[in-house]
Design a protein around this motif. Structure first.
Motif, PDB file in Angstrom:
ATOM      1  N   GLY A   1       0.769  -1.225   0.000  1.00 32.19           N
ATOM      2  CA  GLY A   1       0.000   0.000   0.000  1.00 32.19           C
ATOM      3  C   GLY A   1       0.803   1.279   0.000  1.00 32.19           C
ATOM      4  O   GLY A   1       0.231   2.377   0.012  1.00 32.19           O
ATOM      5  N   ALA A   2       2.157   1.177  -0.045  1.00 32.33           N
ATOM      6  CA  ALA A   2       2.998   2.372   0.069  1.00 32.33           C
ATOM      7  C   ALA A   2       3.787   2.670  -1.195  1.00 32.33           C
ATOM      8  O   ALA A   2       4.551   3.634  -1.223  1.00 32.33           O
ATOM      9  N   GLY A   3       3.621   1.866  -2.254  1.00 32.72           N
ATOM     10  CA  GLY A   3       4.367   2.102  -3.479  1.00 32.72           C
ATOM     11  C   GLY A   3       5.757   1.486  -3.439  1.00 32.72           C
ATOM     12  O   GLY A   3       6.198   0.956  -2.412  1.00 32.72           O
ATOM     13  N   ALA A   4       6.446   1.551  -4.571  1.00 32.16           N
ATOM     14  CA  ALA A   4       7.793   0.999  -4.713  1.00 32.16           C
ATOM     15  C   ALA A   4       8.773   2.119  -5.024  1.00 32.16           C
ATOM     16  O   ALA A   4       8.439   3.072  -5.743  1.00 32.16           O
ATOM     17  N   TYR A   5       9.993   1.975  -4.499  1.00 32.65           N
ATOM     18  CA  TYR A   5      10.992   3.035  -4.617  1.00 32.65           C
ATOM     19  C   TYR A   5      12.357   2.441  -4.920  1.00 32.65           C
ATOM     20  O   TYR A   5      12.631   1.266  -4.625  1.00 32.65           O
ATOM     21  N   ALA A   6      13.227   3.279  -5.473  1.00 34.93           N
ATOM     22  CA  ALA A   6      14.606   2.874  -5.717  1.00 34.93           C
ATOM     23  C   ALA A   6      15.503   4.083  -5.553  1.00 34.93           C
ATOM     24  O   ALA A   6      15.094   5.227  -5.784  1.00 34.93           O
ATOM     25  N   GLY A   7      16.734   3.828  -5.137  1.00 39.62           N
ATOM     26  CA  GLY A   7      17.704   4.896  -4.962  1.00 39.62           C
ATOM     27  C   GLY A   7      18.923   4.356  -4.244  1.00 39.62           C
ATOM     28  O   GLY A   7      19.003   3.160  -3.930  1.00 39.62           O
ATOM     29  N   PRO A   8      19.877   5.208  -3.944  1.00 35.81           N
ATOM     30  CA  PRO A   8      21.087   4.746  -3.272  1.00 35.81           C
ATOM     31  C   PRO A   8      20.878   4.390  -1.810  1.00 35.81           C
ATOM     32  O   PRO A   8      21.625   3.592  -1.249  1.00 35.81           O
ATOM     33  N   ASP A   9      19.851   4.989  -1.182  1.00 32.87           N
ATOM     34  CA  ASP A   9      19.580   4.709   0.229  1.00 32.87           C
ATOM     35  C   ASP A   9      18.165   5.178   0.563  1.00 32.87           C
ATOM     36  O   ASP A   9      17.454   5.719  -0.297  1.00 32.87           O
ATOM     37  N   ALA A  10      17.769   4.975   1.801  1.00 28.36           N
ATOM     38  CA  ALA A  10      16.393   5.262   2.210  1.00 28.36           C
ATOM     39  C   ALA A  10      16.033   6.735   2.063  1.00 28.36           C
ATOM     40  O   ALA A  10      14.873   7.072   1.819  1.00 28.36           O
ATOM     41  N   GLU A  11      17.011   7.608   2.212  1.00 26.25           N
ATOM     42  CA  GLU A  11      16.740   9.047   2.158  1.00 26.25           C
ATOM     43  C   GLU A  11      16.641   9.592   0.743  1.00 26.25           C
ATOM     44  O   GLU A  11      16.213  10.735   0.540  1.00 26.25           O
ATOM     45  N   HIS A  12      17.055   8.824  -0.239  1.00 23.24           N
ATOM     46  CA  HIS A  12      17.118   9.337  -1.611  1.00 23.24           C
ATOM     47  C   HIS A  12      16.376   8.438  -2.598  1.00 23.24           C
ATOM     48  O   HIS A  12      16.797   8.258  -3.729  1.00 23.24           O
ATOM     49  N   GLY A  13      15.257   7.883  -2.174  1.00 27.98           N
ATOM     50  CA  GLY A  13      14.466   7.021  -3.042  1.00 27.98           C
ATOM     51  C   GLY A  13      13.507   7.799  -3.913  1.00 27.98           C
ATOM     52  O   GLY A  13      12.968   8.826  -3.504  1.00 27.98           O
ATOM     53  N   GLU A  14      13.284   7.285  -5.111  1.00 30.85           N
ATOM     54  CA  GLU A  14      12.309   7.856  -6.032  1.00 30.85           C
ATOM     55  C   GLU A  14      11.292   6.774  -6.403  1.00 30.85           C
ATOM     56  O   GLU A  14      11.644   5.598  -6.515  1.00 30.85           O
ATOM     57  N   PRO A  15      10.028   7.146  -6.605  1.00 28.30           N
ATOM     58  CA  PRO A  15       9.031   6.141  -6.996  1.00 28.30           C
ATOM     59  C   PRO A  15       9.401   5.479  -8.321  1.00 28.30           C
ATOM     60  O   PRO A  15       9.956   6.120  -9.221  1.00 28.30           O
ATOM     61  N   ILE A  16       9.099   4.200  -8.425  1.00 30.53           N
ATOM     62  CA  ILE A  16       9.335   3.469  -9.665  1.00 30.53           C
ATOM     63  C   ILE A  16       8.031   2.846 -10.137  1.00 30.53           C
ATOM     64  O   ILE A  16       7.117   2.595  -9.341  1.00 30.53           O
ATOM     65  N   ARG A  17       7.950   2.582 -11.433  1.00 31.34           N
ATOM     66  CA  ARG A  17       6.721   2.074 -12.037  1.00 31.34           C
ATOM     67  C   ARG A  17       7.062   1.171 -13.200  1.00 31.34           C
ATOM     68  O   ARG A  17       8.019   1.430 -13.941  1.00 31.34           O
ATOM     69  N   VAL A  18       6.275   0.104 -13.379  1.00 28.83           N
ATOM     70  CA  VAL A  18       6.467  -0.802 -14.506  1.00 28.83           C
ATOM     71  C   VAL A  18       6.100  -0.093 -15.810  1.00 28.83           C
ATOM     72  O   VAL A  18       5.470   0.969 -15.806  1.00 28.83           O
ATOM     73  N   SER A  19       6.490  -0.712 -16.922  1.00 25.51           N
ATOM     74  CA  SER A  19       6.228  -0.135 -18.236  1.00 25.51           C
ATOM     75  C   SER A  19       4.768  -0.294 -18.637  1.00 25.51           C
ATOM     76  O   SER A  19       3.994  -1.012 -17.999  1.00 25.51           O
ATOM     77  N   ALA A  20       4.413   0.352 -19.748  1.00 24.00           N
ATOM     78  CA  ALA A  20       3.067   0.233 -20.310  1.00 24.00           C
ATOM     79  C   ALA A  20       3.063  -0.603 -21.583  1.00 24.00           C
ATOM     80  O   ALA A  20       2.078  -0.603 -22.327  1.00 24.00           O
ATOM     81  N   VAL A  21       4.133  -1.345 -21.845  1.00 26.32           N
ATOM     82  CA  VAL A  21       4.213  -2.167 -23.050  1.00 26.32           C
ATOM     83  C   VAL A  21       3.129  -3.237 -23.015  1.00 26.32           C
ATOM     84  O   VAL A  21       2.969  -3.952 -22.018  1.00 26.32           O
ATOM     85  N   ALA A  22       2.382  -3.370 -24.097  1.00 25.65           N
ATOM     86  CA  ALA A  22       1.228  -4.277 -24.109  1.00 25.65           C
ATOM     87  C   ALA A  22       1.344  -5.381 -25.138  1.00 25.65           C
ATOM     88  O   ALA A  22       0.462  -6.252 -25.198  1.00 25.65           O
ATOM     89  N   ASP A  23       2.382  -5.382 -25.947  1.00 26.47           N
ATOM     90  CA  ASP A  23       2.532  -6.378 -27.011  1.00 26.47           C
ATOM     91  C   ASP A  23       3.909  -7.015 -26.889  1.00 26.47           C
ATOM     92  O   ASP A  23       4.922  -6.312 -26.776  1.00 26.47           O
ATOM     93  N   LEU A  24       3.963  -8.341 -26.914  1.00 29.26           N
ATOM     94  CA  LEU A  24       5.234  -9.043 -26.784  1.00 29.26           C
ATOM     95  C   LEU A  24       6.226  -8.613 -27.854  1.00 29.26           C
ATOM     96  O   LEU A  24       7.443  -8.577 -27.607  1.00 29.26           O
ATOM     97  N   ALA A  25       5.757  -8.269 -29.011  1.00 26.08           N
ATOM     98  CA  ALA A  25       6.644  -7.839 -30.092  1.00 26.08           C
ATOM     99  C   ALA A  25       7.399  -6.563 -29.734  1.00 26.08           C
ATOM    100  O   ALA A  25       8.428  -6.260 -30.339  1.00 26.08           O
ATOM    101  N   ASP A  26       6.900  -5.820 -28.745  1.00 20.42           N
ATOM    102  CA  ASP A  26       7.549  -4.585 -28.306  1.00 20.42           C
ATOM    103  C   ASP A  26       8.262  -4.755 -26.969  1.00 20.42           C
ATOM    104  O   ASP A  26       8.797  -3.781 -26.414  1.00 20.42           O
ATOM    105  N   ALA A  27       8.277  -5.979 -26.440  1.00 21.28           N
ATOM    106  CA  ALA A  27       8.700  -6.199 -25.066  1.00 21.28           C
ATOM    107  C   ALA A  27      10.144  -6.653 -24.951  1.00 21.28           C
ATOM    108  O   ALA A  27      10.671  -7.381 -25.799  1.00 21.28           O
ATOM    109  N   SER A  28      10.764  -6.256 -23.845  1.00 19.46           N
ATOM    110  CA  SER A  28      12.069  -6.762 -23.450  1.00 19.46           C
ATOM    111  C   SER A  28      11.833  -7.900 -22.459  1.00 19.46           C
ATOM    112  O   SER A  28      11.265  -7.696 -21.390  1.00 19.46           O
ATOM    113  N   PHE A  29      12.280  -9.080 -22.822  1.00 19.70           N
ATOM    114  CA  PHE A  29      11.996 -10.318 -22.093  1.00 19.70           C
ATOM    115  C   PHE A  29      13.254 -10.777 -21.375  1.00 19.70           C
ATOM    116  O   PHE A  29      14.334 -10.840 -21.958  1.00 19.70           O
ATOM    117  N   CYS A  30      13.125 -11.115 -20.087  1.00 15.37           N
ATOM    118  CA  CYS A  30      14.276 -11.484 -19.270  1.00 15.37           C
ATOM    119  C   CYS A  30      14.047 -12.834 -18.599  1.00 15.37           C
ATOM    120  O   CYS A  30      12.923 -13.174 -18.227  1.00 15.37           O
TER     121      CYS A  30
END
Length: 271
Positions: A132-161
């Motif tokens: 319920g609090a969102g996802a964040y990334a950064g070098p440490d707890a004080e410098h996190g920025e919100p992160i979000r998944v992509s909006a890609v909707a077609d496998l032909a446009d997708a990066s697969f890992c």
């Protein structure tokens, strides 16, 4: 912030302590590496990190359970809360001097991950989320920025890992994997925690693994889900499914691609 604010603060402190230990042993000339019974490597850094985390959790959360890769399980108390720890995810990278490794910390309530943190000190990056609090990334707890998944909707446009092809051959899904790789815009095997974190950041769109332990995946799920993604096992159940001793699997996507990938790689639930 949600009701997990104190737990998330503690998770960052656990990661801070872990990073000091692991970073000091990374590329150390006297690093000791042994083979566990399953023939996977374990270094003195793996065991030292887990001991550090266990000691701090015993002090700060004595009533919570704990499952760690190296030292096993301490049962949960009446509150049903349990911390899951992978002291170094990517040990094979660690022992070869590859900087893609991390400490994984998760908190489970009623066997569902509600908090996850991934700290990769050699990359200078950390990812975290609580329900319920969102996802964040950064070098440490004080410098996190919100992160979000992509909006890609077609496998032909997708990066697969993916992690590797051998595991998919073992579960009889190699042809399906190769089909996805042919149809995707791009495919790369980043492996371990890193593919999931790139997915959560929107840098790629799908990450899949056929065989995982609970400590491999528990911390990753809240981060991907809070970033807007979807994580299930190969049967379509929310991951991680099953108890701590069970073998797990994961299909993680940006959500828009999930039905397509699951239909290609999934298997029906055993009856």
């Amino acid at each position: 912030m949600t009701g997990y604010a104190d737990d998330l603060t503690l998770a960052h402190l656990l990661a801070d302590r872990a990073d000091v230990v692991s970073a000091a042993r990374f590329r150390a000339l006297d690093l000791r590496v042994e083979a566990k019974p399953d023939l996977t490597p374990v270094s003195d850094a793996d065991t030292a990190v887990e001991r550090e985390i266990r000691a701090l959790l015993a002090e700060r959360r004595p009533d919570d359970g704990l499952l760690g890769e190296e030292y096993g399980e301490q049962p949960a108390g009446p509150n049903g809360r349990r911390w899951i720890v992978d002291p170094i995810d990517g040990t094979k990278n660690f022992v070869r001097g590859v900087p893609v490794w991390a400490t994984l910390v998760a908190l489970l309530e009623e066997d569902r991950p509600v908090l996850g943190l991934v700290s990769a000190p050699a990359l200078g990056r950390r990812w975290w989320a609580a329900r319920g609090a969102g996802a964040y990334a950064g070098p440490d707890a004080e410098h996190g920025e919100p992160i979000r998944v992509s909006a890609v909707a077609d496998l032909a446009d997708a990066s697969f890992c993916y992690s590797s092809l051998t595991g998919w051959e073992d579960v009889g899904r190699l042809d399906a994997m190769l089909g996805i790789m042919r149809d995707a815009w791009r495919s790369r095997a980043y492996g371990d925690f890193y593919g999931y974190m790139l997915l959560a950041e929107g840098a790629l769109d799908v990450m899949v693994e056929p065989e995982l332990s609970l400590w491999d995946v528990a911390a990753l799920v809240p981060i991907v889900v809070e970033a807007g993604g979807t994580v299930t096992d190969l049967t379509g159940r929310p991951a991680p499914a099953g108890d701590g001793a069970a073998e797990h699997s994961a299909i993680a996507t940006n959500g828009r691609l999930h039905a397509d990938i699951l239909s290609r790689l999934g298997r029906p639930t055993a009856r």
